[in-house]
Design an enzyme around this catalytic site. Structure first.
Site, PDB file in Angstrom:
ATOM      1  N   TRP A 191       0.891  -1.533  -0.005  1.00  0.00           N
ATOM      2  CA  TRP A 191       0.237  -0.316   0.034  1.00  0.00           C
ATOM      3  C   TRP A 191       0.785   1.388   0.487  1.00  0.00           C
ATOM      4  O   TRP A 191       1.977   1.008   0.836  1.00  0.00           O
ATOM      5  CB  TRP A 191      -1.545   0.092   1.414  1.00  0.00           C
ATOM      6  N   ASP A 218       1.199   3.476   2.756  1.00  0.00           N
ATOM      7  CA  ASP A 218       2.011   2.950   3.825  1.00  0.00           C
ATOM      8  C   ASP A 218       2.968   2.529   3.869  1.00  0.00           C
ATOM      9  O   ASP A 218       4.221   2.758   5.282  1.00  0.00           O
ATOM     10  CB  ASP A 218       1.001   1.383   4.182  1.00  0.00           C
ATOM     11  N   TYR A 267      -7.800 -10.963  -0.483  1.00  0.00           N
ATOM     12  CA  TYR A 267      -8.186  -9.534  -0.642  1.00  0.00           C
ATOM     13  C   TYR A 267      -9.269  -9.250  -1.818  1.00  0.00           C
ATOM     14  O   TYR A 267      -8.533 -10.430  -3.034  1.00  0.00           O
ATOM     15  CB  TYR A 267      -6.989  -8.723  -0.949  1.00  0.00           C
ATOM     16  N   GLN A 326      -3.340   7.505  -3.255  1.00  0.00           N
ATOM     17  CA  GLN A 326      -3.275   7.514  -1.943  1.00  0.00           C
ATOM     18  C   GLN A 326      -2.548   9.189  -1.636  1.00  0.00           C
ATOM     19  O   GLN A 326      -1.878   9.930  -2.366  1.00  0.00           O
ATOM     20  CB  GLN A 326      -2.733   6.430  -0.771  1.00  0.00           C
ATOM     21  N   GLY A 333      -7.156   7.314   2.510  1.00  0.00           N
ATOM     22  CA  GLY A 333      -6.907   6.502   3.085  1.00  0.00           C
ATOM     23  C   GLY A 333      -7.617   6.177   4.368  1.00  0.00           C
ATOM     24  O   GLY A 333      -7.478   5.870   5.361  1.00  0.00           O
ATOM     25  N   ASP A 347     -10.350   5.876   4.987  1.00  0.00           N
ATOM     26  CA  ASP A 347     -12.067   4.420   3.582  1.00  0.00           C
ATOM     27  C   ASP A 347     -13.055   5.315   4.508  1.00  0.00           C
ATOM     28  O   ASP A 347     -13.694   5.436   3.364  1.00  0.00           O
ATOM     29  CB  ASP A 347     -11.050   3.419   3.611  1.00  0.00           C
ATOM     30  N   ARG A 382     -16.241  -2.639  10.104  1.00  0.00           N
ATOM     31  CA  ARG A 382     -15.675  -2.489   9.416  1.00  0.00           C
ATOM     32  C   ARG A 382     -17.361  -1.944   7.831  1.00  0.00           C
ATOM     33  O   ARG A 382     -17.812  -1.940   8.559  1.00  0.00           O
ATOM     34  CB  ARG A 382     -15.492  -4.221   7.920  1.00  0.00           C
ATOM     35  N   TYR A 416     -13.870   1.046  11.996  1.00  0.00           N
ATOM     36  CA  TYR A 416     -12.614   2.299  11.331  1.00  0.00           C
ATOM     37  C   TYR A 416     -13.382   3.160  10.855  1.00  0.00           C
ATOM     38  O   TYR A 416     -14.090   3.552   9.750  1.00  0.00           O
ATOM     39  CB  TYR A 416     -11.417   1.061  11.066  1.00  0.00           C
ATOM     40  N   TRP A 417     -12.455   4.221  10.749  1.00  0.00           N
ATOM     41  CA  TRP A 417     -12.478   5.636  10.566  1.00  0.00           C
ATOM     42  C   TRP A 417     -13.431   6.212  11.412  1.00  0.00           C
ATOM     43  O   TRP A 417     -13.435   7.810  10.297  1.00  0.00           O
ATOM     44  CB  TRP A 417     -12.158   6.038   9.027  1.00  0.00           C
ATOM     45  N   GLU A 451      -3.570  -2.443  14.223  1.00  0.00           N
ATOM     46  CA  GLU A 451      -3.507  -1.780  13.503  1.00  0.00           C
ATOM     47  C   GLU A 451      -4.875   0.295  13.767  1.00  0.00           C
ATOM     48  O   GLU A 451      -4.423   0.833  12.717  1.00  0.00           O
ATOM     49  CB  GLU A 451      -5.403  -1.919  12.639  1.00  0.00           C
TER      50      GLU A 451
HETATM   51  C1  GLC Z   1      -6.696   0.405   4.827  1.00  0.00           C
HETATM   52  C2  GLC Z   1      -6.865   1.854   5.271  1.00  0.00           C
HETATM   53  C3  GLC Z   1      -6.038   2.660   4.700  1.00  0.00           C
HETATM   54  C4  GLC Z   1      -4.174   1.727   4.313  1.00  0.00           C
HETATM   55  C5  GLC Z   1      -5.138   0.153   4.021  1.00  0.00           C
HETATM   56  C6  GLC Z   1      -3.687  -0.521   4.319  1.00  0.00           C
HETATM   57  O1  GLC Z   1      -7.893   0.474   3.878  1.00  0.00           O
HETATM   58  O2  GLC Z   1      -7.997   2.885   5.596  1.00  0.00           O
HETATM   59  O3  GLC Z   1      -5.343   3.726   5.237  1.00  0.00           O
HETATM   60  O4  GLC Z   1      -3.900   2.177   3.803  1.00  0.00           O
HETATM   61  O5  GLC Z   1      -6.024   0.141   5.054  1.00  0.00           O
HETATM   62  O6  GLC Z   1      -3.002  -0.442   5.282  1.00  0.00           O
END
Ligand code: GLC
Length: 425
Positions: free
Chosen positions: A33, A36, A81, A101, A161, A163, A196, A348-349, A392
């Protein structure tokens, strides 16, 4: 204590190292990614500077001819994935996604250069990366800011990022779901579905991917063609900072044209960022470019803009905002205000704390003179690790670890934070 944490963090980087790139974590995210990798290189730089450079060089080896650097590089097949390379179908020699990203690489490469300045090979490595990073920044301004406003838009929530942020909800509602091919998600196999996005959101994410694919991934056309076009202050704060840092690096390397253009991008961005400021919330807001309105959502995107290194007045207001959040969350900085609609401590987020975000906010605040606030953010970050391990992300109310475990960039941030305490970067 610190030495033990650093040793554990290094072991995670080694465990997720695939030779020339790292995966964010085994299972949930089995490829490379973009942001990352850039942030992970900072962690490597403290104990294996050669490996740190390689991480970013691998990322840029997959840059598109038009300058875009994709958000995922599918180095090896892995059906754990979704959406995999066959859904993106971008036609690249090594398959990649077709969106980007947050461009944190300019910031990271300047750090790597500072940390290996005495090595002539580092100068050569920086010299080779410089025009590539600049091409990416130019691509952003050309394709994602066609009106020349100074700020760039994202065209898919995954580009941010962040998401699954509440920030995208209203705009995502306008994305249709008709014609989305049936699919089977894999993220909910690796992580708790309650952490999620929902299936409905996933269908809209995939609609956008299919729509862009039908336009042959012609990145010059996608901004106008996307029903989702958002100007995110966090994303733009990162771009501004990377442009500023690239200007400094270009000066060091005698590349005056890149330096001047990068400085101009950063200055225009800083001026334009002001149009996103909201006095009510005391932070920046997203702008929905499709409707022209601000998105009144109290997310961390508006605080992450501090990474741009803000004028004292704005940095002070952001520090004040973090201070108010600290009164309601046990650990700062939550990705969404606990009192605002849409907050979810575990999804998340939509509430959880992320160490990479904390690192960037703290870095920007220190450089704007807000040391005390930055210190409290770093202290909370390290307490989360000490109690919850290298997750994470974390529940801001309890500190419970969430999402994937043994997480690469979380480990990298711990190395970076603890090492910088010893020798300020
Ligand atoms: C999730 C996060 C993203 C990150 C990815 C890998 O999709 O939202 O920001 O780059 O995970 O860690």
């Amino acid at each position: 204590m610190h030495d033990t944490l650093i040793a554990e963090a290094r072991a995670i980087l080694r465990r997720n190292d695939r030779g020339a790139y790292t995966v964010p974590t085994h299972g949930l995210y089995p490829f490379q990614w973009n942001w990352d990798s850039a942030l992970t290189a900072l962690g490597f730089s403290h104990f294996d500077i050669d490996r740190a450079w390689t991480e970013i060089e691998t990322l840029f080896a997959h840059q598109w001819p038009d300058g875009m650097v994709p958000h995922i590089i599918f180095h090896q097949p892995d059906d754990g994935y979704f959406p995999g390379p066959e859904v993106w179908d971008t036609g690249r020699p090594v398959p990649t996604s077709g969106i980007t990203q947050p461009p944190v690489a300019g910031f990271a490469v300047r750090r790597l250069f500072e940390r290996s300045r005495s090595d002539p090979a580092a100068r050569e490595r920086a010299r080779r990366l410089l025009p590539r990073i600049h091409a990416w920044h130019e691509w952003f301004h050309r394709t994602r800011d066609p009106q020349g406003t100074g700020l760039v838009a994202i065209i898919h929530p995954w580009e941010s990022g962040r998401d699954n942020s509440v920030d995208w909800d209203a705009a995502l509602e306008r994305v249709p779901t008709e014609g989305v091919a049936a699919f089977r998600r894999r993220d909910t196999i690796h992580a708790d579905p309650a952490h999620r996005p929902t299936d409905e959101q996933y269908r809209r994410y995939i609609w956008l991917v299919q729509h862009f694919r039908n336009l042959n991934w012609d990145t010059a056309r996608l901004h106008e063609a996307s029903p989702f076009r958002i100007v995110d202050p966090g994303f733009n704060g990162i771009l501004i900072r990377s442009c500023s840092d690239l200007a400094e690096l270009a000066d060091e390397l005698g590349q005056s044209e890149i330096a001047a253009q990068s400085r101009a991008f950063a200055e225009r961005g800083r001026v334009a960022l002001e149009t996103l400021w909201d006095d009510d919330l005391g932070q920046y807001l997203c702008l929905d470019r499709a409707t022209g309105g601000h998105v009144k959502s109290a997310s961390v995107g508006g605080l992450l803009a501090a990474f741009a290194i803000l004028p004292r007045r704005r940095a002070g207001a952001i520090a004040e905002r973090v201070h108010r959040l600290a009164a309601r969350a046990r650990f700062v900085v939550p990705s969404h205000d606990p009192d605002a609609p849409g907050f979810d401590a575990r999804r998340y987020w939509r509430g959880p704390v992320w160490l990479i975000v904390n690192y960037m906010i703290a870095d920007g605040l220190v450089r704007s003179g807000e040391d005390a606030c930055a210190r409290s953010i770093l202290d909370d970050s390290l307490s989360l690790i000490a109690t919850g391990g290298f997750a994470e992300y974390y529940d801001p109310m309890t500190g419970a670890p969430c999402g994937g475990g043994h997480f690469t960039w979380t480990a990298a941030m711990v190395i970076e934070m603890l090492s910088n305490q010893r020798t300020p970067a």
